[in-house]
Design an enzyme around this catalytic site. Structure first.
Site, PDB file in Angstrom:
ATOM      1  N   HIS A 168       0.838  -1.198   0.000  1.00  0.00           N
ATOM      2  CA  HIS A 168       0.000   0.000   0.000  1.00  0.00           C
ATOM      3  C   HIS A 168       0.873   1.248   0.000  1.00  0.00           C
ATOM      4  CE1 HIS A 168      -3.606  -2.146   1.865  1.00  0.00           C
ATOM      5  NE2 HIS A 168      -2.633  -2.929   2.295  1.00  0.00           N
ATOM      6  N   GLU A 179       2.435  -0.845   4.499  1.00  0.00           N
ATOM      7  CA  GLU A 179       2.189   0.523   4.036  1.00  0.00           C
ATOM      8  C   GLU A 179       3.520   1.228   3.815  1.00  0.00           C
ATOM      9  OE1 GLU A 179      -0.731   2.033   3.524  1.00  0.00           O
ATOM     10  OE2 GLU A 179      -2.228   0.906   4.676  1.00  0.00           O
TER      11      GLU A 179
HETATM   12 ZN    ZN Z   1      -4.070   0.626   0.588  1.00  0.00          ZN
END
Ligand code: ZN
Length: 198
Positions: free
Chosen positions: A39, A122
């Site tokens: 992400h 992330e």
């Molecule tokens: Zn995401």
């Protein structure tokens, strides 16, 4: 400079800064991580630095502090297993043995609820900015550590498992660079289940 990371039996990376989030639950009976989901996130959007990402995952973000938070993040309960900051620093919020809340409604080759069987990473970043070399180094080391601990079968972007709803990690994320920076064989090509790659 190479980075060596390892995941312990409890699902934590010793070298990561540990910030346990309450936003997780047990994986379904018998589910093990087989997918890594990449992400990007930045809070406020397109601004880097600060502690807002961690505060979001720890449910301590002050939603009065920015109009975006007020409009989009009030009451939101989310997490990811890992955040990699712009300088490559690694934070861990949820044990890899547990189910973090990063993917949302999602589908990977017909299998829904990707949170059940994935690990969420992330990268601090956005869809409009290149990622830093230090982030690729940490990500590569983390992918190697995860593939050493779990039967990882594939890597995918959030946009691959939630098309039309999510765009991250975005056009600036260089999948071939991740592949080069890890020990992944050609069959580990991103987006595809390894078993379905020629
Ligand atoms: Zn995401």
């Amino acid at each position: 400079m190479s980075v060596e990371l390892a995941v312990d039996a409890d699902g934590w990376v010793a070298q990561a800064r540990k910030l346990p989030s309450p936003n997780f639950e047990a994986r379904p009976q018998g589910a093990v991580p087989t997918l890594i989901v990449v992400h990007n996130i930045s809070l406020p959007p397109n601004e880097f630095g600060g502690t807002a990402i961690a505060e979001l995952f720890l449910n301590t973000l002050d939603c009065d502090a920015h109009p975006y938070y007020d409009a989009h993040l009030r009451g939101v309960r989310v997490s990811a297993h890992f955040v990699i900051h712009r300088d490559g620093a690694l934070e861990q919020f949820v044990s890899c043995n547990e189910r973090a809340w990063h993917a949302g409604p999602s589908n990977f080759f017909g299998r829904e609820r990707c949170n059940d069987f994935s690990i969420g990473i992330e990268l601090e970043g956005s869809d409009t900015t290149a990622f830093e070399a230090a982030q690729y180094r940490t990500l590569g080391a983390l992918v190697n550590a995860l593939t050493a601990r779990y039967p990882i079968e594939a890597l995918a972007g959030h946009s691959d498992i939630a098309p039309g709803r999510k765009t991250d990690p975005g056009p600036h994320f260089e999948w071939p660079r991740l592949q080069r920076d890890t020990l992944l064989a050609d069959r580990y090509f991103p987006y595809l289940k390894f078993s379905e790659t020629p």
